[in-house]
Design an enzyme around this catalytic site. Structure first.
Site, short mmCIF file in Angstrom:
data_model
loop_
_atom_site.label_atom_id
_atom_site.label_comp_id
_atom_site.label_asym_id
_atom_site.label_seq_id
_atom_site.Cartn_x
_atom_site.Cartn_y
_atom_site.Cartn_z
N TYR A 138 0.84 -1.21 0.00
CA TYR A 138 0.00 0.00 0.00
C TYR A 138 0.87 1.26 0.00
CZ TYR A 138 -3.12 3.70 1.36
OH TYR A 138 -3.79 4.90 1.39
N ARG B 205 1.74 8.16 13.03
CA ARG B 205 1.41 9.39 13.76
C ARG B 205 -0.09 9.70 13.73
NH1 ARG B 205 3.09 14.36 10.56
NH2 ARG B 205 1.29 13.52 9.45
N ARG C 202 -11.12 5.34 9.14
CA ARG C 202 -10.11 4.76 8.24
C ARG C 202 -9.09 3.97 9.05
NH1 ARG C 202 -9.19 10.19 4.80
NH2 ARG C 202 -7.79 10.62 6.54
N PHE D 168 15.40 19.36 -0.74
CA PHE D 168 14.03 18.91 -1.00
C PHE D 168 13.79 17.48 -0.50
CE2 PHE D 168 11.21 16.79 -4.20
CZ PHE D 168 10.02 17.39 -3.81
#
Ligand code: D3A
Length: 437
Positions: free
Chosen positions: A195, A242, A252, A312
């Site tokens: 997933y 978290r 969910r 980044f």
């Protein structure tokens, strides 16, 4: 005139609010001198402009300007980091981010029936080439990216073909992958990896291909999909861990059943204070699983050559490791959202600029977990965590020794001696029976 007047007032109010917020954040970090100093340097010492330089938008098309506004609307802090990328990559990553945000918004929208959603997700990549496609029925917070998808797709079609191909390919694979988890929840640990691969690993793979295609990074970065996947898995697993409370409250479930079923019959039960003795060991197991991606992340980061790409990539990773350290063995995960302080976030941003600093950040936060394990040998599932964190810290130290630019043998040796001593001490403590699960 009236509009100008109210806009000026709104801007002034926003500025005042931001100043107050900044002062509050400074207060929160007052007992942490490094963070306090980082906040001051960031706000007033030019640190912000260094990491997030202001970009001249005057030459941009009106569609691209709107895309930047959409980027700021959906993720203010991340928008700044994306805009700091060197010019070849900036528009490609901005559009990639918005395309993924649109796909994610469709996936999250519980008001769309499963059959319809399956078709939308599978077809999604084709909408990039359809100038008329947009979606007006979403009820989600970020629905604007679907409602204004025509603007995003128009800018997508302006990108170089090589960038378009990467984005469309990832959108195709991600949309297809998401449909596998619309009805079935995440069961095994392998499914958890699967997933997370679809929703974030593929992002890492796509971005790495964009970095190489731009010429800012070498070919190797775009080709090593295993390493790029690990970057996504560490970020996504951290978010899932978290956000336990937020997700179960919205109905969910992203924690893998294989892990939680050893401690409870329903994942939602972890919210109840009487179940904390079951919830915390499960939390520790998942954090240990997420930390397994750290060695790959360090290898990936050590291959990055361009400074803007480095910042980044490194900022989300250092934040993720700090978040995992804050969540480890922490009951608060089941009653609130555990967040790192702004001062900490700013300190992390400023230290996410080279390999030596990234290794020292990882060493520090993984060390926080070591300290917890050391001070409380009864921490549930601590032994497996211990073995892993000792390995990661050794890798950080090893890397630090070999990457010191000044290159003095004494310096390298002393770092190695401290590292080896730490690892030996950990080993003695572990085998001496200080750590029992
Ligand atoms: C794995 O994807 C990457 C990446 O791979 C090479 C490099 C940089 C960033 C990402 C990734 C990302 O980062 C965000 C994320 C988490 C899950 C998916 N993504 C993601 C989606 C789309 C893109 C890139 Cl283009 C991390 C993230 O969203 N945040 C929120 C803002 C935080 C950093 C973490 C910064 C802050 O100031 O709080």
């Amino acid at each position: 005139m009236w509009l100008a007047f109210t806009q000026a007032h709104a801007q002034a109010a926003e500025k005042t609010l931001a100043t107050c917020k900044n002062k509050m954040e400074l207060l929160k970090s007052v007992t942490h001198p490094t963070e306090f100093w980082a906040l001051l340097k960031f706000q007033y010492g030019g640190g912000k402009d260094h990491i997030m330089p202001k970009v001249d938008e005057s030459s941009l098309s009106s569609d691209m300007k709107r895309c930047l506004e959409l980027l700021n609307l959906t993720s203010r802090s991340f928008a700044a980091v994306i805009q700091a990328l060197d010019s070849e990559l900036r528009p490609a990553v901005c559009i990639f981010y918005l395309v993924l945000r649109a796909l994610d918004t469709l996936e999250d929208d519980m008001s769309i029936p499963v059959d319809k959603k399956t078709t939308l997700l599978k077809q999604f990549y084709t909408y990039l080439y359809d100038k008329d496609w947009r979606f007006m029925e979403s009820t989600e917070k970020d629905k604007v990216v679907l409602e204004e998808f025509q603007v995003i797709s128009a800018e997508f079609r302006q990108l170089k073909p090589v960038f378009q191909d990467v984005i469309a390919d990832i959108a195709k694979k991600m949309g297809e992958g998401m449909t596998k988890f619309l009805v079935d929840k995440v069961g095994t640990m392998a499914q958890w990896d699967e997933y997370c691969h679809y929703v974030a690993g593929l992002v890492g793979i796509g971005l790495s291909r964009l970095f190489s295609a731009s010429g800012l990074e070498g070919e190797e970065v775009g080709k090593d999909e295993g390493l790029a996947n690990s970057l996504g898995l560490l970020l996504q697993k951290t978010n899932i861990i978290r956000d336990y409370l937020e997700d179960v409250r919205k109905g969910r479930e992203f924690w893998p059943k294989e892990a939680w079923s050893k401690y409870t019959t329903e994942l939602t039960d972890f919210q109840m204070p009487r179940n904390l003795d079951q919830a915390v060991p499960c939390l520790n197991v998942l954090i240990t699983n997420a930390l397994k991606h750290v060695p790959d992340v360090l290898t990936y980061m050590s291959r990055i050559r361009n400074q803007s790409v480095f910042n980044f990539c490194a900022i989300p990773q250092t934040m993720a490791v700090a978040t995992l350290a804050a969540c480890y063995n922490n009951k608060a995960v089941f009653s609130s959202v555990v967040k790192i302080r702004k001062g900490q976030a700013v300190d992390l941003m400023m230290r996410s600029n080279n390999m030596v600093n990234v290794r020292s950040v990882f060493f520090q936060y993984i060390g926080q977990i070591c300290t917890l394990l050391y001070s409380d040998p009864t921490i549930p599932e601590g032994v497996t965590t211990w073995e892993l964190v000792a390995d990661i810290r050794a890798q950080c130290v090893e890397g630090l020794g070999y990457n010191l630019d000044s290159g003095s043998i004494l310096q390298k040796t002393s770092v190695q001696v401290v590292g080896v001593a730490t690892v030996i001490a950990m080993g003695i403590a572990y085998y001496g029976g200080y750590f029992v699960s």
